[in-house]
Design a protein around this motif. Structure first.
Motif, PDB file in Angstrom:
ATOM      1  N   LEU A  33       0.824  -1.213   0.000  1.00 21.91           N
ATOM      2  CA  LEU A  33       0.000   0.000   0.000  1.00 21.91           C
ATOM      3  C   LEU A  33       0.858   1.262   0.000  1.00 21.91           C
ATOM      4  CD1 LEU A  33      -2.948  -0.914   2.397  1.00 21.91           C
ATOM      5  CD2 LEU A  33      -2.811  -1.071  -0.081  1.00 21.91           C
ATOM      6  N   LEU A 148       0.228  -3.205  16.778  1.00 20.04           N
ATOM      7  CA  LEU A 148       0.168  -2.056  17.689  1.00 20.04           C
ATOM      8  C   LEU A 148       0.029  -0.738  16.920  1.00 20.04           C
ATOM      9  CD1 LEU A 148       0.344  -2.219  20.729  1.00 20.04           C
ATOM     10  CD2 LEU A 148       2.760  -1.652  20.599  1.00 20.04           C
ATOM     11  N   PHE A 149       0.758  -0.634  15.825  1.00 19.56           N
ATOM     12  CA  PHE A 149       0.742   0.619  15.068  1.00 19.56           C
ATOM     13  C   PHE A 149       0.022   0.474  13.723  1.00 19.56           C
ATOM     14  CE2 PHE A 149       4.452   0.983  17.872  1.00 19.56           C
ATOM     15  CZ  PHE A 149       4.137   2.174  18.502  1.00 19.56           C
ATOM     16  N   LYS A 151      -3.014   1.093  12.767  1.00 21.37           N
ATOM     17  CA  LYS A 151      -3.849   2.233  12.336  1.00 21.37           C
ATOM     18  C   LYS A 151      -2.975   3.380  11.829  1.00 21.37           C
ATOM     19  CE  LYS A 151      -4.544   4.038  17.078  1.00 21.37           C
ATOM     20  NZ  LYS A 151      -3.528   3.184  17.741  1.00 21.37           N
ATOM     21  N   GLU A 152      -1.809   3.568  12.459  1.00 22.36           N
ATOM     22  CA  GLU A 152      -0.897   4.627  12.001  1.00 22.36           C
ATOM     23  C   GLU A 152      -0.270   4.245  10.651  1.00 22.36           C
ATOM     24  OE1 GLU A 152      -0.939   3.553  15.125  1.00 22.36           O
ATOM     25  OE2 GLU A 152      -1.196   5.318  16.401  1.00 22.36           O
ATOM     26  N   TYR A 154      -1.472   2.346   8.408  1.00 18.35           N
ATOM     27  CA  TYR A 154      -2.525   2.425   7.378  1.00 18.35           C
ATOM     28  C   TYR A 154      -2.737   3.864   6.933  1.00 18.35           C
ATOM     29  CZ  TYR A 154      -7.208   1.680   5.338  1.00 18.35           C
ATOM     30  OH  TYR A 154      -8.299   1.624   4.515  1.00 18.35           O
ATOM     31  N   PHE A 155      -2.806   4.772   7.892  1.00 19.86           N
ATOM     32  CA  PHE A 155      -2.991   6.202   7.585  1.00 19.86           C
ATOM     33  C   PHE A 155      -1.801   6.715   6.767  1.00 19.86           C
ATOM     34  CE2 PHE A 155      -4.443  10.443   9.769  1.00 19.86           C
ATOM     35  CZ  PHE A 155      -4.702  10.986   8.529  1.00 19.86           C
ATOM     36  N   ALA A 157       0.178   5.001   4.883  1.00 17.48           N
ATOM     37  CA  ALA A 157       0.117   4.404   3.536  1.00 17.48           C
ATOM     38  C   ALA A 157      -0.881   5.155   2.674  1.00 17.48           C
ATOM     39  CB  ALA A 157      -0.283   2.932   3.630  1.00 17.48           C
ATOM     40  N   TYR A 158      -1.955   5.615   3.273  1.00 19.65           N
ATOM     41  CA  TYR A 158      -2.978   6.326   2.494  1.00 19.65           C
ATOM     42  C   TYR A 158      -2.497   7.714   2.104  1.00 19.65           C
ATOM     43  CZ  TYR A 158      -7.271   8.360   0.951  1.00 19.65           C
ATOM     44  OH  TYR A 158      -8.201   8.987   0.185  1.00 19.65           O
ATOM     45  N   ASP A 159      -1.976   8.466   3.063  1.00 23.45           N
ATOM     46  CA  ASP A 159      -1.501   9.818   2.761  1.00 23.45           C
ATOM     47  C   ASP A 159      -0.489  10.236   3.823  1.00 23.45           C
ATOM     48  OD1 ASP A 159      -1.135  12.554   2.270  1.00 23.45           O
ATOM     49  OD2 ASP A 159      -3.113  12.705   1.350  1.00 23.45           O
ATOM     50  N   LYS A 164       1.141  13.200   8.718  1.00 24.66           N
ATOM     51  CA  LYS A 164       2.119  14.025   9.425  1.00 24.66           C
ATOM     52  C   LYS A 164       1.450  15.272  10.014  1.00 24.66           C
ATOM     53  CE  LYS A 164       6.436  14.156   7.726  1.00 24.66           C
ATOM     54  NZ  LYS A 164       7.523  14.533   6.812  1.00 24.66           N
ATOM     55  N   SER A 166      -1.473  15.602  10.949  1.00 23.58           N
ATOM     56  CA  SER A 166      -2.432  15.299  12.021  1.00 23.58           C
ATOM     57  C   SER A 166      -1.707  14.932  13.320  1.00 23.58           C
ATOM     58  CB  SER A 166      -3.370  14.164  11.604  1.00 23.58           C
ATOM     59  OG  SER A 166      -2.703  12.927  11.693  1.00 23.58           O
ATOM     60  N   GLY A 167      -0.373  14.996  13.300  1.00 25.80           N
ATOM     61  CA  GLY A 167       0.391  14.793  14.524  1.00 25.80           C
ATOM     62  C   GLY A 167       1.018  13.417  14.660  1.00 25.80           C
ATOM     63  N   ILE A 168       0.899  12.575  13.628  1.00 24.11           N
ATOM     64  CA  ILE A 168       1.498  11.239  13.683  1.00 24.11           C
ATOM     65  C   ILE A 168       2.994  11.352  13.402  1.00 24.11           C
ATOM     66  CG2 ILE A 168       1.561   8.986  12.505  1.00 24.11           C
ATOM     67  CD1 ILE A 168      -1.485   9.285  12.173  1.00 24.11           C
ATOM     68  N   PHE A 215      -9.908  -2.409   4.241  1.00 20.98           N
ATOM     69  CA  PHE A 215      -8.568  -2.738   4.708  1.00 20.98           C
ATOM     70  C   PHE A 215      -8.519  -4.048   5.504  1.00 20.98           C
ATOM     71  CE2 PHE A 215      -5.420  -2.212   8.206  1.00 20.98           C
ATOM     72  CZ  PHE A 215      -4.298  -2.415   7.438  1.00 20.98           C
TER      73      PHE A 215
ATOM     74  N   PHE B  94      -6.950   1.527  -3.733  1.00 16.41           N
ATOM     75  CA  PHE B  94      -6.597   1.502  -2.309  1.00 16.41           C
ATOM     76  C   PHE B  94      -7.738   0.861  -1.515  1.00 16.41           C
ATOM     77  CE2 PHE B  94      -5.678   2.979   1.948  1.00 16.41           C
ATOM     78  CZ  PHE B  94      -4.300   2.982   1.979  1.00 16.41           C
ATOM     79  N   PRO B  95      -7.406  -0.131  -0.659  1.00 13.21           N
ATOM     80  CA  PRO B  95      -8.473  -0.860   0.021  1.00 13.21           C
ATOM     81  C   PRO B  95      -9.042  -0.069   1.196  1.00 13.21           C
ATOM     82  CG  PRO B  95      -6.357  -1.715   0.719  1.00 13.21           C
ATOM     83  CD  PRO B  95      -6.070  -0.636  -0.289  1.00 13.21           C
TER      84      PRO B  95
END
Lengths: 265, 254
Positions: A33, A148-149, A151-152, A154-155, A157-159, A164, A166-168, A215, B94-95
């Motif tokens: 991804l 553990l990470f 969700k981070e 995945y985010f 990978a998306y954008d 960044k 959003s504070g990640i 996902f 994208f999934p």
């Protein structure tokens, strides 16, 4: 029918193979991804440098593979972020460089033998009890970090940029992801081989993506495909005396082709 | 009403790359609940300015403060919702369902070991209701139209409960009818929710009546505190680098 499980080496190979299938497919989803599929090939070749050092210097090749793959992963992330280099060019440079170094080391050390061949293409016969324990311990830690990470990852990978803003902590997590992938690849080369591990990491996810689902479902489908390929591949490898890595990869390719045809638009 | 501490306080900001000046000596303040448009020609530095505000680019001169803090000390990024330029051009393969995307808006506020809490679910649901995308929640993002995707991206930004929403050319690839609804929505978010809106566009034709202040940027900034007064021909010519002439169009009610 179950004579395959009467052999200790096959029991070890199945345990190791199943752990690797889980690790490779879950980590592979994030790598695909992120459009970073080629990193698995590069890290597998870097792990080979570790194997070569291990074989020549008398250290455990698996441990050395982990060390060299992780160093290579960090180098890739550093080069990618610090210089204006194309990601795929960085991967290609390190891939060729690693292979050249590995060949020189084994050539100078006179270790170009069956041992190295088994790391290149995978061999179920070569999985020791010690290897299974190493794969289980590092595999659990790696899977824990991925979940553990997740969700981070995945985010990101998306954008990556929106993640960044959003504070990640994107840079830190990128280093963590490539480190985990490096460990998983190094652990996998005993069973699948360094030349073929990339396929087990990438193809189940590409096949799962053909189903165009969310996902979580994509990860589950990818996991099932990887497990099916490893179990079928090792079984065929046992009965037909074929190299395990190549047989596993042919099984996953078969699943990919079926997925592609079944989901044709 | 303007608060004493602006959300963004930008002083003498410059950005020079390989001898080329992208932005020169920009100073401006953005206050809570304002509705601001930043306009200017393509390549004039609008996106670069926004990227510096968000910490994605480092300025070569000057300083940015958010809520009175230096960028490096600022931690409450969830207060800022960002919808980037390419938002509606998502990767079709994208999934991700619409719900997957909107849930991303909660990611930075969730602890490492936490599950998706009732509060998280509520914020995600509220954002989807505001954007009128509840019915689309199980649809794959790649199957949506440009206008629908745009609403999903804003819902993701709103899910973090931002105090300011920054939208960079959000109408790229969106049809005219969707654009009209989109401006109504921004107005509602600003007036009813009190969310500060910073809206970037190269298209001067989209500047709505309700925008409080207008920043025009082409390397340098001109701040127009009363956008209802049309920009002068000279200002337009300076901004876009071409001769500009005003054309008055009489609007007839039918």
């Amino acid at each position: 029918m179950f004579e395959i499980f009467e052999y200790d080496f096959m029991q070890r190979a199945f345990v190791a193979g199943i752990i690797i299938a889980v690790l490779a497919s879950v980590s592979g989803t994030f790598i695909v991804l992120r459009r970073y599929s080629m990193i698995s090939e590069t890290l597998a070749h870097s792990a080979l440098v570790g194997v070569a050092v291990g074989l020549v210097a008398g250290f455990n090749p698996l441990w050395m593979a982990v060390v060299f793959a992780v160093i290579s992963a960090w180098l890739i992330e550093y080069l990618r972020s610090a210089f204006t280099l194309y990601s795929d060019a960085v991967l290609a440079i390190l891939l060729s460089g690693s292979l050249a170094i590995a060949v020189i080391i084994v050539s100078l050390g006179g270790a170009f033998n069956n041992s190295l061949f088994s790391y290149l293409f995978g061999s179920i016969l070569s999985v020791s009890s010690e290897d299974v324990v190493t794969i289980a311990i590092f595999g659990t830690l790696s899977l824990g970090a991925l979940l553990l990470f997740s969700k981070e990852f995945y985010f990101i990978a998306y954008d990556e940029e929106v993640a960044k803003t959003s504070g990640i902590k994107v840079n830190l997590l990128n280093f963590l992801l490539v480190s985990v992938v490096a460990v998983i690849i190094a652990l996998s080369i005993r069973v699948v081989g360094s030349l073929l591990i990339g396929a087990l990491m990438i193809i189940p996810t590409i096949a799962a993506l053909q189903f165009r689902v969310g996902f979580f479902k994509t990860v589950i489908i990818s996991l099932i495909f990887a497990l099916l390929s490893v179990v079928a591949g090792m079984t065929l490898s046992f009965y037909f005396s074929l190299p395990s890595g190549a047989t596993i990869v042919l099984c996953v390719l078969f699943i990919f082709i079926i997925s592609l045809i079944a989901n044709r638009r | 009403m303007k608060f004493s501490v602006p959300i963004f306080d930008i002083k003498n900001l410059s950005f020079i790359v390989k001898g080329q000046t992208i932005l020169s000596n920009i100073s401006l303040e953005i206050f809570r609940s304002e509705y601001i448009a930043i306009i200017g020609p393509n390549g004039g530095g609008k996106t670069t300015l926004i990227r510096m505000l968000l910490g994605l680019e480092k300025p070569t001169g000057g300083e940015v403060k958010i809520y009175g803090k230096k960028l490096s000390n600022f931690k409450e990024w969830h207060k800022i919702g960002y919808v980037p330029q390419r938002a509606s051009h998502v990767d079709a393969s994208f999934p991700a369902t619409v719900l997957d995307i909107v849930k991303m808006g909660r990611t930075s506020q969730r602890a490492i070991f936490s599950t998706f809490s009732e509060l998280d679910k509520q914020f995600v649901h509220d954002a989807m209701v505001k954007m009128d995308i509840v019915d689309l929640k199980d649809k794959m993002i790649g199957t949506l139209s440009g206008g629908q995707r745009q609403r999903v991206m804003i819902a993701r930004a709103l899910a973090s409960k931002p105090e300011i929403l920054i939208l960079d050319e959000p109408n790229t690839g969106v049809d005219v009818a969707s654009q009209k609804n989109f401006y109504a929505l921004l107005r509602e978010l600003n007036q009813q929710e009190g969310i500060t809106i910073v809206f970037i566009t190269h298209d001067i034709g989209v500047i709505a009546d309700d925008i409080a202040r207008l920043f025009t940027i082409n390397q340098k900034a001109i701040i127009c505190n009363n956008p209802k007064q049309t920009l002068s021909c000279q200002e337009m010519s300076e901004l876009y680098g071409i001769d500009a002439h005003l054309l008055h169009v009489h609007k007839h009610e039918h």
